[in-house]
Design an enzyme around this catalytic site. Structure first.
Site, PDB file in Angstrom:
ATOM      1  N   GLU A   1     -21.582 -15.386  15.795  1.00 59.39           N
ATOM      2  CA  GLU A   1     -22.659 -15.522  14.959  1.00 59.39           C
ATOM      3  C   GLU A   1     -22.561 -16.865  13.873  1.00 59.39           C
ATOM      4  O   GLU A   1     -23.462 -17.323  13.214  1.00 59.39           O
ATOM      5  CB  GLU A   1     -22.557 -14.282  13.708  1.00 59.39           C
ATOM      6  CG  GLU A   1     -21.246 -14.116  13.054  1.00 59.39           C
ATOM      7  CD  GLU A   1     -20.072 -13.349  13.694  1.00 59.39           C
ATOM      8  OE1 GLU A   1     -19.236 -13.003  12.869  1.00 59.39           O
ATOM      9  OE2 GLU A   1     -20.216 -13.372  15.100  1.00 59.39           O
TER      10      GLU A   1
ATOM     11  N   CYS B   1     -15.149  -9.389  17.886  1.00 60.79           N
ATOM     12  CA  CYS B   1     -13.778  -9.321  17.406  1.00 60.79           C
ATOM     13  C   CYS B   1     -13.033  -7.801  17.449  1.00 60.79           C
ATOM     14  O   CYS B   1     -12.752  -7.484  18.798  1.00 60.79           O
ATOM     15  CB  CYS B   1     -14.010  -9.967  15.958  1.00 60.79           C
ATOM     16  SG  CYS B   1     -12.072 -10.371  15.444  1.00 60.79           S
TER      17      CYS B   1
ATOM     18  N   HIS C   1     -16.434 -15.198  17.340  1.00 64.32           N
ATOM     19  CA  HIS C   1     -17.540 -14.876  16.488  1.00 64.32           C
ATOM     20  C   HIS C   1     -18.858 -15.476  16.624  1.00 64.32           C
ATOM     21  O   HIS C   1     -19.118 -16.622  16.057  1.00 64.32           O
ATOM     22  CB  HIS C   1     -17.108 -14.838  14.895  1.00 64.32           C
ATOM     23  CG  HIS C   1     -16.288 -13.919  14.611  1.00 64.32           C
ATOM     24  ND1 HIS C   1     -16.412 -12.808  13.643  1.00 64.32           N
ATOM     25  CD2 HIS C   1     -14.808 -14.057  14.816  1.00 64.32           C
ATOM     26  CE1 HIS C   1     -15.314 -12.104  13.757  1.00 64.32           C
ATOM     27  NE2 HIS C   1     -14.451 -12.768  14.059  1.00 64.32           N
TER      28      HIS C   1
END
Length: 612
Positions: A532, A401, A530
């Site tokens: 994750e 990001c 993102h």
């Protein structure tokens, strides 16, 4: 539909989210479809406008919901896909009731907390509990509801009252309560103190809810005599009191609490109709193996996270979990070093030289670097300096990001010689705005206005040799979750690529840049999304896999084998044979057995280095 309410006592942050997730994981191992709901008693509509220091990270769902980080635990433990409606806040409930009142749905009646707010809560829970969360679209059989905060908080009173009524609405055989409470163990005496738990259970009972299970959280295991004392004062049988001390990893918790027979108890208490369960080592094998793998990692990899919210580790929970997932899969214990981004800036050399030199020393000693997302001006220059250092020193780097945008800014400044290049988020008057806002996602309001949720990223046809594309299995397109309102300025893309910064992934309209990579670097990858959020314990996110492999100079071989680990990789070094693995699993079950003496020297499952 069966319901399990998980409440908390004494202090917040005691581990209700992990306990709730673990109960769900156990039931799922029994073949039961499970859904989860998190109740946050704050008036905010969602977690989107929170500072990470206020409430930890903001977790983003597929549908763009900005929710509490506990929903991330739910998705990781159960491998399910939740929705924004699975996170209930006081603000959402009151907004719904007020909207109905404005439409005249209450026919002129006085709108009150009881019954209108409490009814709205019950209806919301019943509605959301029916929404499928797993592949195949099956309706869940059990809904686990975590009530945020602690019993007695004025903010949660309406929810407690709602569930007091709800237990009669759905009948006792379909509703049970698990209460998670802290049992302090002062070092001055070493004695387990039960009074806080007694008080919280007394308050819960006074509000009309009686716990069926009490989960006692403590630093060390509590003795049977302590359980008996809690039992006598809290009207719960000793076998329904579970001691959960600090463990080596949160992924050991499902096995640990299941060895107390919680699956058998819930199947009987809620009439789940599950046939007699096989030995735990069979239906819990995946969790036993995962916990054992984590405990026996032989090698370390040091990862630096250069961020601006490093004072609270929960600010980067999903990233740290994703790194651990990747390390566990490959065979490395991940050691994370948090570095305050602003300490890397040149101004700190005169303002606080000690912090400046310490931050740079830690950065230099790490094996790889992650520059995560964030908002605002503070620390941006430090992130840019970290990116530059990684690029020039061939240090494996992953930008996420804002980290992606920092990589673009750094390259524009130092390779395109646009020394004043910046993002308009930080400098609105920059001469070279290489990162600009997206007008449709920057409406002037803060909450829910970003580019949120799952979006498609398409790999360019020229990206066949890309490392990151190979890590994703050579796919033409991928689905990842986003949370941003700034993008790379299209006017600079051609010049950036001409100088070697390759944008290998774009959005479906090929207007927004999603993934960048450098060819002449061991691993220099940054993504606008993102990754994750979609990492799972047994299915790590590809960008994190690549980062850890590159940190140990194993990425080339991994990609050459078609993204397969070599038999010589560390992960195969745990055991010499299947027989040895079986013996270790047998020992693991024995160590975590409820009947074992907590003070026995073999109880190595307990550790002060908890990941709760």
């Amino acid at each position: 539909m069966k319901y399990i309410l998980v409440s908390g006592g004494v202090i917040s942050g005691v581990g209700k989210g992990v306990i709730s997730s673990s109960i769900g994981a156990i039931l799922k191992c029994c073949g039961i479809e499970v859904t989860m709901i998190k109740i946050d008693p704050y008036i905010n509509l969602d977690a989107g406008t929170f500072s990470p220091y206020e409430h930890g990270e903001v977790y983003v769902l597929d549908d763009g919901g900005e929710v509490d980080l506990d929903l991330g635990n739910y998705e990781r433990f159960l491998n399910i896909t939740l929705h924004r409606e699975n996170n209930i806040t006081t603000g959402k409930v009151y907004q719904s009731v007020i909207s109905k009142e404005r439409h005249g749905d209450y026919l002129g009646k006085t709108v009150q907390v009881v019954p209108h707010i409490t009814d709205a809560i019950q209806e919301w829970v019943e509605k959301v509990a029916q929404i499928p969360v797993s592949e195949g679209g099956k309706t869940p059989e059990v809904c686990i509801i975590e009530l945020g905060g602690i019993v007695g908080d004025i903010e949660s009173m309406a929810f407690v009252e709602a569930f007091r009524q709800f237990q009669f609405r759905v009948k006792r055989e379909n509703f049970c309560v698990a209460h998670v409470s802290l049992v302090p163990q002062p070092k001055t005496t070493g004695e387990s103190k039960t009074k806080p738990t007694q008080s919280s259970v007394r308050e819960l009972r006074g509000l009309g809810l009686s716990p069926d299970i009490i989960v006692c959280r403590s630093e060390r295991p509590i003795a049977e005599s302590v359980k008996e004392k809690i039992s006598s004062f809290c009207h719960v049988a000793p076998q329904q009191i579970i001691s959960v001390p600090d463990l080596h990893s949160v992924y050991e918790v499902p096995v640990f609490i299941e060895n107390h027979g919680i699956a058998d108890f819930l199947c009987e208490r809620l009439h789940l109709g599950v046939a007699p369960l096989p030995p735990r080592r069979k239906y819990m094998a995946e969790w036993i193996e995962l916990g054992d793998r984590i405990r026996h990692l032989k090698y370390e990899v040091i990862v630096a996270i250069v961020g601006k919210y490093t004072r609270l580790e929960d600010s980067y929970t999903s990233i740290t979990k994703a790194l651990h997932h990747a390390g566990n899969k490959i065979g490395y214990k991940v050691v994370i070093k948090f570095i305050e981004a602003s300490n890397l800036e040149n101004t700190m050399l005169t303002d606080d030289p000690a912090s400046y030199h310490t931050a740079w020393r830690e950065l230099c000693l790490c094996d790889c670097v992650v520059v995560p997302g964030g908002f605002g001006k503070r620390g941006v220059e430090g992130k840019i300096e970290a990116v530059r250092w990684c690029r020039l020193n061939d240090k494996p780097f992953l930008g996420i990001c804002l980290g992606f945008q920092a990589a673009v800014i750094e390259f524009a400044r130092n390779e395109l010689k646009l020394t004043d290049a910046h993002s308009i988020e930080v400098n609105e008057d920059t001469k070279y705005p290489v990162v600009i806002d997206m007008p449709e996602h920057n409406t002037g309001e803060m909450g829910g206005t970003m580019r949120l949720g799952q979006r498609t990223t398409v790999f360019k046809t020229s990206s066949n040799s890309s490392k990151i594309r190979k890590l994703y299995g050579g796919k033409e397109k991928i689905e990842e979750r986003h949370r941003h309102r700034y993008e790379v300025n299209p006017e600079y893309i051609q010049n950036l690529e001409k100088h070697g910064l390759k944008f290998v992934g774009v959005d479906v309209d090929q207007q927004r840049m999603e993934i960048l990579e450098l060819d002449n670097h061991p691993y220099f990858v940054a993504v606008q999304f993102h990754p994750e959020y979609l990492s799972r314990p047994v299915n790590p996110s590809p960008p994190f896999i690549g980062l850890i492999l590159a940190a140990k100079d194993r990425l080339k071989g991994y990609l050459a084998r078609g993204c397969k680990l070599s038999p010589r990789e560390p992960q195969s070094d745990y055991y010499d044979s299947e027989e040895e693995l079986h013996d270790v699993n047998e020992l693991r079950v024995k160590q975590l057995n409820i009947g074992e003496n907590e003070n026995d020297d073999n109880s190595s499952a307990y550790s002060s280095s908890s990941q709760f």
